[in-house]
Design a protein around this motif. Structure first.
Motif, PDB file in Angstrom:
ATOM      1  N   ARG A  51     -10.373  40.918  43.376  1.00  0.00           N
ATOM      2  CA  ARG A  51     -11.781  40.630  43.039  1.00  0.00           C
ATOM      3  C   ARG A  51     -12.519  41.934  42.723  1.00  0.00           C
ATOM      4  O   ARG A  51     -13.333  41.988  41.798  1.00  0.00           O
ATOM      5  N   LEU A  52     -12.218  42.948  43.518  1.00  0.00           N
ATOM      6  CA  LEU A  52     -12.879  44.242  43.285  1.00  0.00           C
ATOM      7  C   LEU A  52     -12.489  44.815  41.924  1.00  0.00           C
ATOM      8  O   LEU A  52     -13.304  45.425  41.239  1.00  0.00           O
ATOM      9  N   LYS A  53     -11.235  44.594  41.547  1.00  0.00           N
ATOM     10  CA  LYS A  53     -10.739  45.141  40.283  1.00  0.00           C
ATOM     11  C   LYS A  53     -11.523  44.611  39.082  1.00  0.00           C
ATOM     12  O   LYS A  53     -11.646  45.293  38.067  1.00  0.00           O
ATOM     13  N   GLN A  54     -12.035  43.395  39.237  1.00  0.00           N
ATOM     14  CA  GLN A  54     -12.781  42.796  38.118  1.00  0.00           C
ATOM     15  C   GLN A  54     -14.006  43.635  37.747  1.00  0.00           C
ATOM     16  O   GLN A  54     -14.514  43.558  36.636  1.00  0.00           O
ATOM     17  N   HIS A  55     -14.496  44.419  38.721  1.00  0.00           N
ATOM     18  CA  HIS A  55     -15.726  45.176  38.459  1.00  0.00           C
ATOM     19  C   HIS A  55     -15.444  46.617  38.066  1.00  0.00           C
ATOM     20  O   HIS A  55     -16.352  47.420  37.933  1.00  0.00           O
ATOM     21  N   ASP A  56     -14.170  46.939  37.979  1.00  0.00           N
ATOM     22  CA  ASP A  56     -13.776  48.233  37.453  1.00  0.00           C
ATOM     23  C   ASP A  56     -14.391  49.405  38.216  1.00  0.00           C
ATOM     24  O   ASP A  56     -14.779  50.409  37.634  1.00  0.00           O
ATOM     25  N   GLY A  57     -14.508  49.259  39.462  1.00  0.00           N
ATOM     26  CA  GLY A  57     -15.073  50.340  40.275  1.00  0.00           C
ATOM     27  C   GLY A  57     -15.560  49.776  41.593  1.00  0.00           C
ATOM     28  O   GLY A  57     -15.344  48.601  41.901  1.00  0.00           O
ATOM     29  N   LEU A  58     -16.252  50.614  42.307  1.00  0.00           N
ATOM     30  CA  LEU A  58     -16.695  50.203  43.640  1.00  0.00           C
ATOM     31  C   LEU A  58     -18.125  50.696  43.830  1.00  0.00           C
ATOM     32  O   LEU A  58     -18.475  51.783  43.376  1.00  0.00           O
ATOM     33  N   ARG A  59     -18.921  49.862  44.473  1.00  0.00           N
ATOM     34  CA  ARG A  59     -20.292  50.298  44.735  1.00  0.00           C
ATOM     35  C   ARG A  59     -20.445  50.442  46.244  1.00  0.00           C
ATOM     36  O   ARG A  59     -20.267  49.455  46.981  1.00  0.00           O
ATOM     37  N   LEU A  60     -20.739  51.654  46.677  1.00  0.00           N
ATOM     38  CA  LEU A  60     -20.975  51.868  48.113  1.00  0.00           C
ATOM     39  C   LEU A  60     -22.478  52.033  48.321  1.00  0.00           C
ATOM     40  O   LEU A  60     -23.161  52.599  47.478  1.00  0.00           O
ATOM     41  N   GLU A  61     -22.967  51.538  49.428  1.00  0.00           N
ATOM     42  CA  GLU A  61     -24.390  51.750  49.718  1.00  0.00           C
ATOM     43  C   GLU A  61     -24.518  52.366  51.095  1.00  0.00           C
ATOM     44  O   GLU A  61     -23.772  51.993  52.010  1.00  0.00           O
ATOM     45  N   ASN A  62     -25.429  53.317  51.224  1.00  0.00           N
ATOM     46  CA  ASN A  62     -25.565  53.967  52.535  1.00  0.00           C
ATOM     47  C   ASN A  62     -26.985  53.894  53.053  1.00  0.00           C
ATOM     48  O   ASN A  62     -27.941  53.725  52.300  1.00  0.00           O
ATOM     49  N   ARG A  63     -27.078  54.024  54.375  1.00  0.00           N
ATOM     50  CA  ARG A  63     -28.378  54.057  55.056  1.00  0.00           C
ATOM     51  C   ARG A  63     -28.432  55.275  55.970  1.00  0.00           C
ATOM     52  O   ARG A  63     -28.988  55.210  57.056  1.00  0.00           O
ATOM     53  N   PHE A  64     -27.796  56.357  55.565  1.00  0.00           N
ATOM     54  CA  PHE A  64     -27.704  57.514  56.456  1.00  0.00           C
ATOM     55  C   PHE A  64     -29.077  58.101  56.746  1.00  0.00           C
ATOM     56  O   PHE A  64     -30.006  57.964  55.962  1.00  0.00           O
ATOM     57  N   GLU A  65     -29.124  58.792  57.857  1.00  0.00           N
ATOM     58  CA  GLU A  65     -30.355  59.506  58.208  1.00  0.00           C
ATOM     59  C   GLU A  65     -30.046  60.982  58.323  1.00  0.00           C
ATOM     60  O   GLU A  65     -28.932  61.351  58.697  1.00  0.00           O
ATOM     61  N   ALA A  66     -31.029  61.799  58.023  1.00  0.00           N
ATOM     62  CA  ALA A  66     -30.826  63.241  58.164  1.00  0.00           C
ATOM     63  C   ALA A  66     -31.541  63.728  59.410  1.00  0.00           C
ATOM     64  O   ALA A  66     -32.584  63.199  59.772  1.00  0.00           O
TER      65      ALA A  66
END
Lengths: 569, 468
Positions: free
Chosen positions: A254-269
């Protein structure tokens, strides 16, 4: 999202439920036998067996038609009681929503979150009393007005009365909820300012498990930088400290269908010194395949921390305007796109020659169906705050309606449970007591449960001791103004006091198993933050919890009504 | 038994209702316009005694109705909301926190601590949590906008505009991010929304943050002068000094801004600063110094009162002139009256303004243009002018009096000397300690040695000479 995303253990839940039901049944049977022996004499246990047999027969021979008839009568009765007037209150509240959601200077400044939270909270707190009062007062009123006498003289089983009543109240509450949720949906879509409309989404996250490496590269914990809220752990910049997410059971095809990967972060500094004010704290993402011993990263995978991007409204220009560079330095973003083909410099082998290599994300980096992502902080002596839900794979978004109505569905489950508990309670106590009982269960299950769990965890893990002691010890300490760490005097009175306190905790431990966990039904945080209400962590536990109470409540309600003296007012 | 029929009874009730309406209308008729002496008896009395909501500030109908709807449960509701706000702050849900604060305000609009506490919360605590400087400014601004509403809602409380002055002046102007904040105050980072101008909610006229702070402080002083609500923030003479001190801050900031300003803007910046110092000198002595205060224990005073004037106050307060003189001098020390008076006079001089400008130019030539000859020349000229000013204002501590009184000025001169010495060294003509170079007297002053050592180390570290 600011909660840990733990998948629900259904098998464990079912086993726990079976154990709890068996124990409650055994205790109920034992108490029934003893009471019957004391009140009727030696014939008592036989009567109990008779009642059980009759109960089993009644349960197995219920008629859907009769249940339907009682449910429809219950609905008619609710209409006559003008229960729908609550809808008027609901509409008035929405007309006055500006009181709670206003921003006099900047009407377009609000993010979508407060609107969604307001709507879901309003619906929750308006439907709850309706369900509670309808379910708790119906049967007792029938008994008081003797209208139940007419019903029980008909060929209707008491189990059918109980279930019919519950279904009737459930249907009324469902109608309320449907109307309110539709109005709420339209309200959100119309009221959320144009700039915030993109926040009306349903992000579909895939969460991974999180482990840490300490500053020496050894498995360990993150650092606490002094934040009272211990949700996040921090990793030190430019050391071997890392936060490692492992995403298992990925649907690679299923991931391959989108030709990439989208990561999302909520990091804090967390800055230990101010550094370059106009530039964000940077972090690096390294994609790891432990089997092939591949560690892939490049300049595109070094990003600035985008803190709290969902907490304020930003105009598109602020995000993209190159002129803003002169003020703000580097731009940051919470979404990171990883292309399918990644070029990187391989520094693992011998140096010299062309070290640039290209790998395929799905073929080379995903190990079977799991992906490992390592995150490190790139600024010396600065820290990066991370939690399990702070990094996730973002699958294609769904429409806002999807998450909104899933939240409404969990709310519906909660209302059904309230109706069920209320109807059950009204089978053995009068209206006001049933209301109080059901509402107390709700408050215990919704608001006091975290505190209860915290106390019991401390009690079980800390050699049956709780800081400050139980009820009696706390009172003793308050009266004598002793702080929790002071030793109690060593005398028999204290020993007795602590013994009683421990028994209270034991009782709490037992009762905790039968108090419904209403926290499962509150999924507003998912919707308000623009996340999908996931099956594994939110929907399944809510459905399982609601279903778990169905059979025990029906049984309890039936036997209570069966044994109740209907002449008593 | 009641002899009347149902119908008649209803008619009697109706009659009683109508009869009662007359006094109700007479007593309770609402005012025809906002806060005015119109309407019924109660409304008029409320206006005369300043007891009405409208007399306290702008009325928010939502707030009033919310308090009524909650009946006696307002306190409980407010407590729950305060706890909720703290929880949301802890779990970093800023937009929710802001909403909760709005709800608290509906319940406690005239409790000034709500405004102060929550403004502080947004401006200092929430903004500090964000990493992006634009986000930090956004929350600073939110806090300030919030307090602005508090000022409008409570028209007699002097502390709220004073706090708004503090936030506009000190938070914007003295934070670590001041370089950004001061620019953002005039040109909001969200250029699209504010058309490349300021956010008018915090800066309606697009002026410098210190000038905006000055307006707030002035409003605070006006309210304090009215005396309807007492301020309990600080002693009156200190409280009243703030509008004038904002002018000092503004002029100082103008001089500091010149370091990074475009070259062509430098002369006008110094010209403006010089004018502001002159304006400040006039206001400090002729308005603030002449203001008559009545303070507890010390009675009526003037910070710059003459003996004749103080003698009159002493007679009225049943005190001796000597006591009044002691008290006046004590207040002059407390507010730094003499120091600021001298500073203003010094800074208003064209020679001093030129000295500052030349030192800035020297720094720019040294740092940016690497023009050591030009830098040396600018520094020497600037230091010569500085020396002339130091001599002009020499006092009991000799020619270094200005530097001893004003450590910021001393630091500026020492930094200039360090750069000057460095340029001389780079040009192959190092300073001979016996040579009579400008401002040598400050360089060899024993009082300045620790400051010189500290600044030298800083300079060497900046140059990459020290690793610590």
């Amino acid at each position: 999202m600011t909660t840990l995303q733990l998948p629900y253990d259904l098998l464990g839940g079912v086993l726990h439920w079976l154990a709890a039901v068996l124990v409650v049944c055994a205790v109920g049977l034992f108490v029934g036998m003893v009471v019957s022996l004391l009140t009727v004499g030696p014939r008592g246990p036989g009567l109990v067996v008779d009642v059980l047999q009759r109960g089993l027969h009644d349960m197995l021979h219920m008629s859907a038609r009769r249940i339907g008839a009682i449910a429809s009568l219950t609905m008619k009765e609710s209409f006559r009681k003008k229960a729908f007037a609550v809808l008027v209150v609901f509409i008035i509240l929405f007309l006055m929503a500006g009181f709670f959601l206003r921003n006099p200077e900047r009407p377009d400044d609000l993010p979508a979150k407060p609107y969604i939270a307001f709507v879901l909270m309003t619906i929750r707190w308006l439907t709850l009393p309706v369900a509670l009062l309808l379910a708790c007062w119906g049967l007792p009123t029938d008994i008081k007005d003797r209208s139940l006498h007419t019903v029980v003289t008909k060929p209707v089983r008491r189990s059918e009365i109980m279930i019919g009543r519950f279904l009737g109240y459930g249907a009324v509450t469902t109608i309320f909820l449907l109307v309110m949720s539709l109005i709420g949906y339209v309200f959100i879509n119309r009221s959320v300012p144009e700039l915030s409309q993109p926040q009306l989404v349903s992000r579909v996250p895939v969460y991974g498990s999180l482990t840490y490496l300490d500053r020496n590269g050894e498995p360990g914990e993150g650092v606490n930088t002094g934040d009272i809220w211990t949700f996040r752990s921090y990793i030190e910049g430019l050391t071997k400290a890392a936060a490692i997410w492992k995403f298992d059971n990925l649907d690679v095809e299923r991931l391959k269908q989108h030709d990439g990967l989208r990561l999302e972060n909520r990091f804090e500094a967390f800055r230990t010194y101010k550094g370059v004010i106009g530039q964000p704290i940077m972090f690096r993402i390294t994609l790891v395949n432990p089997t092939k011993k591949l560690r892939v990263t490049n300049g595109d995978l070094v990003k600035g921390v985008a803190e709290f991007s969902e907490e304020r409204q930003r105009s598109a220009a602020l995000e993209e305007d190159p002129a803003a560079e002169s003020f703000g330095g580097l731009r940051t973003e919470s979404t990171i796109s990883i292309p399918r083909t990644i070029t990187y410099i391989d520094v693992s082998g011998d140096r010299g020659g062309d070290q640039a290599k290209t790998v395929d994300l799905f073929d080379d980096l995903i190990d079977g169906n799991s992906l490992t992502v390592e995150v490190t902080c790139q600024d010396r002596d600065q820290y990066l705050g991370t939690a399990q839900s702070d990094l996730f794979i973002r699958l294609p978004d769904r429409g806002f309606a999807s998450t909104y109505f899933k939240s409404i569905f969990t709310m519906w489950l909660m209302l059904m449970l309230i109706c069920l508990l209320g109807t059950t309670a009204s089978c053995f106590v009068k209206g006001p007591v049933a209301t109080l009982l059901t509402f107390s269960l709700f408050m215990l299950g919704e608001h006091l449960r975290p505190q209860m769990d915290h106390l019991l965890k401390q009690f079980n893990e800390n050699d049956r001791q709780v800081l400050g002691g139980g009820v009696l010890e706390s009172v003793y300490r308050i009266v004598l103004q002793m702080n929790p760490s002071q030793e109690l005097p060593d005398n028999p009175a204290m020993t007795i006091m602590q013994w009683i306190d421990r028994r209270v905790f034991d009782m709490l431990g037992i009762f905790r198993n039968v108090i419904p966990n209403f926290e499962y039904f509150n999924t507003a945080a998912y919707t308000a933050n623009g996340f999908d209400v996931s099956w594994n962590t939110a929907l399944l536990p809510a459905i399982a919890t609601a279903l778990a109470y169905l059979l025990p409540c029906v049984l309890l309600g039936y036997f209570s009504l069966q044994l109740r003296e209907l002449e008593a007012k | 038994m009641n002899a009347l029929s149902t119908r008649n009874r209803k008619l009697v009730y109706m009659g009683i209702v109508l009869a009662l309406l007359v006094p109700i209308i007479y007593l309770g008729q609402p005012p025809t316009t906002g806060a005015s002496a119109s309407g019924g008896l109660i409304s008029r009395m409320r206006f005369e005694e300043d007891l009405g909501e409208a007399s306290l500030g702008d009325v928010d109908p939502a707030s009033t109705s919310m308090s009524l709807v909650l009946l006696g449960l307002r306190g409980i509701a407010a407590n729950i909301l305060w706890m909720q706000a703290e929880e949301e702050k802890m779990t970093k849900q800023w937009s929710q926190l802001e909403r909760t604060v709005e709800s608290i305000l509906l319940l406690q609009p005239h409790f000034q601590s709500v405004w102060k506490f929550q403004c502080w919360n947004l401006t200092y605590n929430v903004s500090a949590e964000c990493d992006a400087v634009e986000d930090r400014y956004f929350w600073v601004k939110r806090g300030l906008i919030f307090l602005t509403r508090g000022v409008d809602r409570n028209r007699y409380i002097p502390e709220l505009p004073h706090d708004a002055g503090d936030f506009s002046g000190k938070k914007i102007g003295r934070a670590d991010e001041r370089e950004f904040y001061r620019k953002f105050f005039v040109v909001d980072p969200d250029r699209e929304r504010f058309n490349g101008g300021p956010d008018k909610a915090v800066n309606p006229d697009g002026i410098d943050n210190y000038l905006r702070a000055r307006e707030w402080y002035q409003l605070a002083n006006d309210r304090a002068d009215l005396g309807k609500v007492q301020q309990h923030k600080m002693d009156f003479p200190l409280f009243f000094a703030y509008p004038y001190r904002s002018l000092f801050d503004y002029a100082t900031a103008q001089q500091q801004d010149a370091v990074n300003a475009p070259l062509e803007d430098i002369p006008s910046l110094f010209q403006d600063a010089q004018q502001r110092w002159a304006e400040a000198a006039r206001e400090w002595t002729s308005i603030y110094g002449r203001k008559v205060f009545t303070v507890p224990i010390f009675g009526t005073l003037q910070i710059d009162g003459t003996e004749e004037e103080l003698a009159q106050f002493a007679a009225a307060d049943n005190m001796s002139l000597e006591q009044k003189l002691v008290f006046r001098d004590r207040y002059q020390n407390t507010v730094g009256y003499r120091f600021w008076k001298t500073r203003c006079e010094v800074e208003a001089e064209t020679e001093m303004s030129d000295a500052h400008r030349l030192l800035v130019e020297g720094r720019r030539k040294y740092e940016r243009d690497q023009d050591m000859v030009g830098a040396e020349e600018a520094y020497r000229e600037g230091l010569l002018k500085m020396q002339s000013m130091f001599q002009k204002f020499a006092g009991e501590f000799g020619p270094n009096q200005l530097g001893i009184d004003d450590r910021d000025l001393a630091e500026e001169v020492i930094k200039a000397l360090i750069f000057y010495r460095s340029t001389r060294e780079l040009l192959g003509n190092p300073v001979d300690e016996n040579e009579d170079y400008p401002m040598r007297q400050l360089w060899i002053d024993p009082e300045m040695q620790s400051q010189i050592k500290e600044l030298l180390e800083k300079f060497q570290r900046w140059q990459g000479g020290l690793t610590t």
